[in-house]
Design an enzyme around this catalytic site. Structure first.
Site, short mmCIF file in Angstrom:
data_model
loop_
_atom_site.label_atom_id
_atom_site.label_comp_id
_atom_site.label_asym_id
_atom_site.label_seq_id
_atom_site.Cartn_x
_atom_site.Cartn_y
_atom_site.Cartn_z
N GLU A 47 0.86 -1.18 0.00
CA GLU A 47 0.00 0.00 0.00
C GLU A 47 0.90 1.25 0.00
O GLU A 47 2.00 1.23 0.55
CB GLU A 47 -0.84 -0.06 1.27
CG GLU A 47 -1.86 1.02 1.49
CD GLU A 47 -2.61 0.81 2.79
OE1 GLU A 47 -3.67 1.41 2.96
OE2 GLU A 47 -2.14 0.03 3.67
N LYS A 119 -9.58 1.62 -1.49
CA LYS A 119 -9.79 1.10 -0.13
C LYS A 119 -11.18 1.48 0.37
O LYS A 119 -11.57 2.65 0.34
CB LYS A 119 -8.70 1.65 0.78
CG LYS A 119 -8.63 1.02 2.16
CD LYS A 119 -7.41 1.59 2.90
CE LYS A 119 -7.15 0.91 4.22
NZ LYS A 119 -5.95 1.50 4.88
N CYS A 157 -5.04 -3.77 2.94
CA CYS A 157 -4.72 -3.58 4.36
C CYS A 157 -5.90 -3.73 5.32
O CYS A 157 -6.36 -4.83 5.57
CB CYS A 157 -4.05 -2.22 4.53
SG CYS A 157 -3.15 -2.02 6.09
#
Length: 278
Positions: A47, A119, A157
């Site tokens: 990321e 995300k 993540c």
């Protein structure tokens, strides 16, 4: 997914991105060279690989790029030169928005961007406030890409703490989850990382390729986990590449033994009222 025993080498690449775009790209190119030399056809980077500081702020807005900007053009050149699929996280500029997007792109050699992901769940946890500077992605159909007979999906993540995210990607046909991360170090965080990454592989009978930041900010421990929850390759704290061979035959065998996807009785649906930010 084909079940004739197709095998494919993939890599998780671990480094510590910083606020130097040129240095980050140099690390990406060096590690991509290493992954390709070891036989990988796909390499997953962390990321925020394009640019990163431990604390988000105004400088993130200045560092953000469009998904067709210099960072992805450089990734495309690497992918084309090495005949290698490249997956990496970046800070994306959003028009008319005073926040950026935390975006993952997948680059195919000779094609450019073949999938992207923003995300969904922002890291407003463990004392952090990602949503102050990052806008959440909109919920849509998961984008996937294929390399031979194996299909890959993308997530990021903190989304690993929400099992429905991975389940939707697998429902879209993914055999492998590519998961760039910036998993921050802290008490019990390494245990959480290992547990959650392994759980997403086990419950979805899919591979997970998880690439984290190297310390001192990230927890490291990038890994490739198979559909039975076995860590096939793991990196400790250093900048390095881990390579493992994925097999359609292994996926099919695990799903015959553990047909959890076929036996489940619940589907994933979007909440009618999204949670408040802050």
């Amino acid at each position: 997914m084909q079940t004739d025993g197709t095998e494919l080498a993939v890599a998780a690449a671990q480094f510590a991105p910083r606020d130097d775009a040129a240095a980050n790209l140099a690390s990406i190119e060096r590690l991509a060279d290493r992954a390709a030399a070891r036989g990988a056809r796909v390499v997953v980077f962390p990321e925020y690989s394009s640019w990163f500081t431990p604390t988000p702020g105004e400088e993130w807005l200045a560092a953000a790029q469009s998904v067709e900007g210099p960072f992805t053009r450089a990734l495309r050149a690497i992918a084309d030169r090495l005949d290698l699929h490249v997956v990496a996280g970046m800070i994306e500029r959003l028009e008319g928005e005073q926040r950026v997007a935390n975006t993952v792109v997948a680059i195919a050699p000779g094609e450019g961007i073949v999938a992207r992901y923003r995300k969904l769940h922002l890291y407003d946890a463990f004392g952090q406030r990602e949503s102050e500077w990052v806008a959440p992605g909109e919920i849509g159909d998961p984008e996937t890409f294929a390399v031979g007979d194996i299909r890959f999906g993308l997530q990021t993540c903190y989304d690993v703490r929400f099992p429905e995210v991975t389940r939707r990607i697998v429902d879209a046909g993914a055999d492998v989850i590519c998961m760039p991360a910036e998993w921050v170090r802290g008490p019990l965080k390494e245990a959480h990382w290992r547990t959650l990454t392994t759980a997403r592989a086990l419950e979805n009978t899919a591979y997970v390729v998880a690439a984290d930041h190297a310390p001192p900010v990230g927890a490291g421990n990038s890994m490739i986990v198979d559909p039975m929850g076995v860590e096939l390759a793991t990196i400790g704290e250093q900048e390095e590449v881990a390579v493992a061979w994925l097999s359609t035959e292994r996926i099919a065998a695990v799903r015959r033994l553990n047909p959890a996807l076929a036996l489940r009785r619940f589907a994933v649906t979007e909440r009618s009222v999204p949670p408040r930010e802050g």
